[in-house]
Scaffold this motif. Structure first.
Motif, PDB file in Angstrom:
ATOM      1  N   ALA A 105      -6.059  -4.197   1.110  1.00  9.49           N
ATOM      2  CA  ALA A 105      -5.863  -2.912   0.733  1.00  9.49           C
ATOM      3  C   ALA A 105      -7.432  -3.624  -0.207  1.00  9.49           C
ATOM      4  O   ALA A 105      -8.312  -4.530  -0.109  1.00  9.49           O
ATOM      5  N   PRO A 106      -8.774  -2.283  -0.156  1.00  8.25           N
ATOM      6  CA  PRO A 106      -9.839  -2.655  -0.033  1.00  8.25           C
ATOM      7  C   PRO A 106     -10.507  -3.407  -1.264  1.00  8.25           C
ATOM      8  O   PRO A 106     -11.414  -4.212  -0.890  1.00  8.25           O
ATOM      9  N   VAL A 107      -9.808  -3.212  -1.892  1.00  9.59           N
ATOM     10  CA  VAL A 107      -9.986  -4.361  -3.524  1.00  9.59           C
ATOM     11  C   VAL A 107      -9.933  -5.643  -3.410  1.00  9.59           C
ATOM     12  O   VAL A 107     -10.138  -6.554  -3.428  1.00  9.59           O
ATOM     13  N   THR A 144      -0.787  -8.054  -8.180  1.00  8.31           N
ATOM     14  CA  THR A 144      -0.294  -8.099  -7.089  1.00  8.31           C
ATOM     15  C   THR A 144      -0.354  -9.184  -6.061  1.00  8.31           C
ATOM     16  O   THR A 144       0.728 -10.325  -5.573  1.00  8.31           O
ATOM     17  N   LEU A 145      -1.601  -9.913  -6.264  1.00 10.64           N
ATOM     18  CA  LEU A 145      -2.100 -11.063  -5.232  1.00 10.64           C
ATOM     19  C   LEU A 145      -1.178 -12.180  -5.649  1.00 10.64           C
ATOM     20  O   LEU A 145      -0.724 -12.748  -4.925  1.00 10.64           O
ATOM     21  N   GLU A 202     -12.994   2.336  -9.447  1.00  5.34           N
ATOM     22  CA  GLU A 202     -12.944   2.698  -7.827  1.00  5.34           C
ATOM     23  C   GLU A 202     -11.615   2.414  -7.781  1.00  5.34           C
ATOM     24  O   GLU A 202     -10.558   2.127  -8.656  1.00  5.34           O
ATOM     25  N   GLU A 203     -10.616   3.349  -6.956  1.00  6.67           N
ATOM     26  CA  GLU A 203      -9.374   3.553  -6.470  1.00  6.67           C
ATOM     27  C   GLU A 203      -9.388   3.031  -5.554  1.00  6.67           C
ATOM     28  O   GLU A 203      -9.664   3.617  -4.531  1.00  6.67           O
ATOM     29  N   THR A 204      -7.808   3.364  -5.611  1.00  5.22           N
ATOM     30  CA  THR A 204      -7.823   2.414  -4.248  1.00  5.22           C
ATOM     31  C   THR A 204      -6.362   3.561  -3.289  1.00  5.22           C
ATOM     32  O   THR A 204      -6.679   3.239  -1.258  1.00  5.22           O
ATOM     33  N   GLY A 205      -6.117   4.031  -3.854  1.00  2.00           N
ATOM     34  CA  GLY A 205      -5.262   5.128  -3.092  1.00  2.00           C
ATOM     35  C   GLY A 205      -4.088   4.638  -2.021  1.00  2.00           C
ATOM     36  O   GLY A 205      -3.092   5.285  -1.442  1.00  2.00           O
TER      37      GLY A 205
END
Length: 140
Positions: free
Chosen positions: A54-56, A92-93, A11-14
């Motif tokens: 971000a969705p992910v 990131t998290l 999946e891409e996050t953009g």
């Protein structure tokens, strides 16, 4: 709760930028403070945490909110993403102080577990509260 089965997909996050660590906390506090000053407005969307948004990352946080810790593979399969994309978002998290990563061997196999920190739980709770204000039409 943790698990180990399933198949993952990509999946891409953009999103191109990462905000984490002290810089991430400063950016979030600046954004929140700026939401009521300088004409930025008081709409609840200004209070959304960019790290979680971000969705992910939102999917990761939602999955971890339901458990004490989860195995990397279980999380990957649950939210249906690749190892590399999960790793990228976990970094990131982790840098934001929202997720703790634990690595160990089970027999001769390396395993990675992820857990939400207390700061991460607070941030996720705040994020969900802002979403409720947005979806219920509550200005404050």
């Amino acid at each position: 709760m943790s698990g180990t089965n399933g198949a993952g997909g990509a999946e891409e996050t953009g999103r191109g930028s990462r905000t984490g660590g002290d810089a991430g906390r400063a950016a979030r506090s600046t954004r929140s403070a700026g939401s009521t000053e300088g004409g930025a407005g008081s709409h609840p969307r200004h209070d959304l945490d960019d790290v979680i948004h971000a969705p992910v990352r939102l999917s990761i946080m939602a999955a971890l909110a339901a458990t004490d810790k989860a195995e990397f593979r279980f999380l990957r399969d649950t939210i249906e993403i690749s190892d590399s994309l999960l790793s990228k978002h976990v970094i990131t998290l982790e840098e934001a102080g929202y997720v703790r990563v634990e690595k160990a061997f089970v027999g001769k196999r390396p395993r990675t577990w992820l857990a939400m920190t207390d700061e991460g739980r607070r941030a996720f709770h705040d994020y969900v509260s802002v979403l409720r204000r947005l979806t219920e039409g509550s200005p404050q």
